[in-house]
Scaffold this motif. Sequence first.
Motif, PDB file in Angstrom:
ATOM      1  N   ASP A 114       0.183   1.644   9.272  1.00 26.31           N
ATOM      2  CA  ASP A 114       0.220   0.539   8.321  1.00 26.31           C
ATOM      3  C   ASP A 114      -1.224   0.084   8.140  1.00 26.31           C
ATOM      4  O   ASP A 114      -2.110   0.560   8.840  1.00 26.31           O
ATOM      5  CB  ASP A 114       1.177  -0.575   8.751  1.00 26.31           C
ATOM      6  N   PRO A 115      -1.505  -0.810   7.197  1.00 24.94           N
ATOM      7  CA  PRO A 115      -2.909  -1.124   6.893  1.00 24.94           C
ATOM      8  C   PRO A 115      -3.774  -1.577   8.066  1.00 24.94           C
ATOM      9  O   PRO A 115      -4.977  -1.371   8.056  1.00 24.94           O
ATOM     10  CB  PRO A 115      -2.798  -2.228   5.840  1.00 24.94           C
TER      11      PRO A 115
ATOM     12  N   LEU B  39      -6.676   7.979   1.188  1.00 29.50           N
ATOM     13  CA  LEU B  39      -5.544   7.135   0.795  1.00 29.50           C
ATOM     14  C   LEU B  39      -4.568   7.959  -0.036  1.00 29.50           C
ATOM     15  O   LEU B  39      -4.882   9.061  -0.478  1.00 29.50           O
ATOM     16  CB  LEU B  39      -6.039   5.938  -0.018  1.00 29.50           C
TER      17      LEU B  39
ATOM     18  N   ASN C 198      -0.382   5.436   5.818  1.00 32.80           N
ATOM     19  CA  ASN C 198      -1.104   4.717   4.764  1.00 32.80           C
ATOM     20  C   ASN C 198      -2.454   5.348   4.466  1.00 32.80           C
ATOM     21  O   ASN C 198      -2.894   5.394   3.333  1.00 32.80           O
ATOM     22  CB  ASN C 198      -1.332   3.257   5.150  1.00 32.80           C
ATOM     23  N   ARG C 199      -3.137   5.804   5.537  1.00 30.56           N
ATOM     24  CA  ARG C 199      -4.434   6.447   5.364  1.00 30.56           C
ATOM     25  C   ARG C 199      -4.836   7.123   6.657  1.00 30.56           C
ATOM     26  O   ARG C 199      -4.282   6.841   7.726  1.00 30.56           O
ATOM     27  CB  ARG C 199      -5.515   5.465   4.924  1.00 30.56           C
TER      28      ARG C 199
ATOM     29  N   MET D 104       0.841  -1.179   0.000  1.00 27.52           N
ATOM     30  CA  MET D 104       0.000   0.000   0.000  1.00 27.52           C
ATOM     31  C   MET D 104       0.885   1.241   0.000  1.00 27.52           C
ATOM     32  O   MET D 104       1.856   1.322   0.732  1.00 27.52           O
ATOM     33  CB  MET D 104      -0.914  -0.018   1.226  1.00 27.52           C
ATOM     34  N   SER D 105       0.537   2.230  -0.795  1.00 30.42           N
ATOM     35  CA  SER D 105       1.294   3.472  -0.893  1.00 30.42           C
ATOM     36  C   SER D 105       1.145   4.310   0.370  1.00 30.42           C
ATOM     37  O   SER D 105       0.146   4.233   1.058  1.00 30.42           O
ATOM     38  CB  SER D 105       0.801   4.291  -2.079  1.00 30.42           C
ATOM     39  N   THR D 106       2.149   5.126   0.614  1.00 32.47           N
ATOM     40  CA  THR D 106       2.102   6.029   1.753  1.00 32.47           C
ATOM     41  C   THR D 106       2.127   7.474   1.263  1.00 32.47           C
ATOM     42  O   THR D 106       2.428   7.750   0.099  1.00 32.47           O
ATOM     43  CB  THR D 106       3.286   5.801   2.708  1.00 32.47           C
TER      44      THR D 106
ATOM     45  N   TYR E  76      -3.532   5.754  10.300  1.00 30.51           N
ATOM     46  CA  TYR E  76      -3.044   4.398  10.055  1.00 30.51           C
ATOM     47  C   TYR E  76      -1.591   4.448   9.621  1.00 30.51           C
ATOM     48  O   TYR E  76      -1.272   4.937   8.546  1.00 30.51           O
ATOM     49  CB  TYR E  76      -3.881   3.706   8.982  1.00 30.51           C
TER      50      TYR E  76
END
Length: 135
Positions: A55-56, A35, A21-22, A1-3, A53
């Motif tokens: 990380d996910p 996101l 991450n989000r 997942m992109s940051t 977040y």
Amino acid sequence: MSTYRLLIITPERVFYDGEINRIVLKGAEGNMAILANHTPLMTTLALSELKIYSDPKKFRSATLLGGFAKIEPEKVVILADAAEWPEEIDVERALKAKEMAEATLKKSDQDLVWAQAALRRAIVRIEVSKTKDNR
């Protein structure tokens, strides 16, 4: 997942500055998850819980007491009236503020707007203070 970079600034301090991450926040249109590579957007922020977040599956909660968010594909900047981590919340003070606001709401319409705002601040603080770190 992109940051992407999240920067949260209050009048008192840089509350947060880091790669995430989000985030989940409450804007003018309601709850939003942001996101990486999000369409550019500006929104006012409601008094609410903010979830960051790292990380996910892991997040950290904070109280966000209004402000504005500028959302760009690679960065989100939040200018907040105030922000607090759960461990910074004085729960006893928030409970007293909640009781005072509820009492004011029961006896008079004169301070209705103040009491409603004070009640909402107290409730959000109490709820976020119960949040366990999920980092």
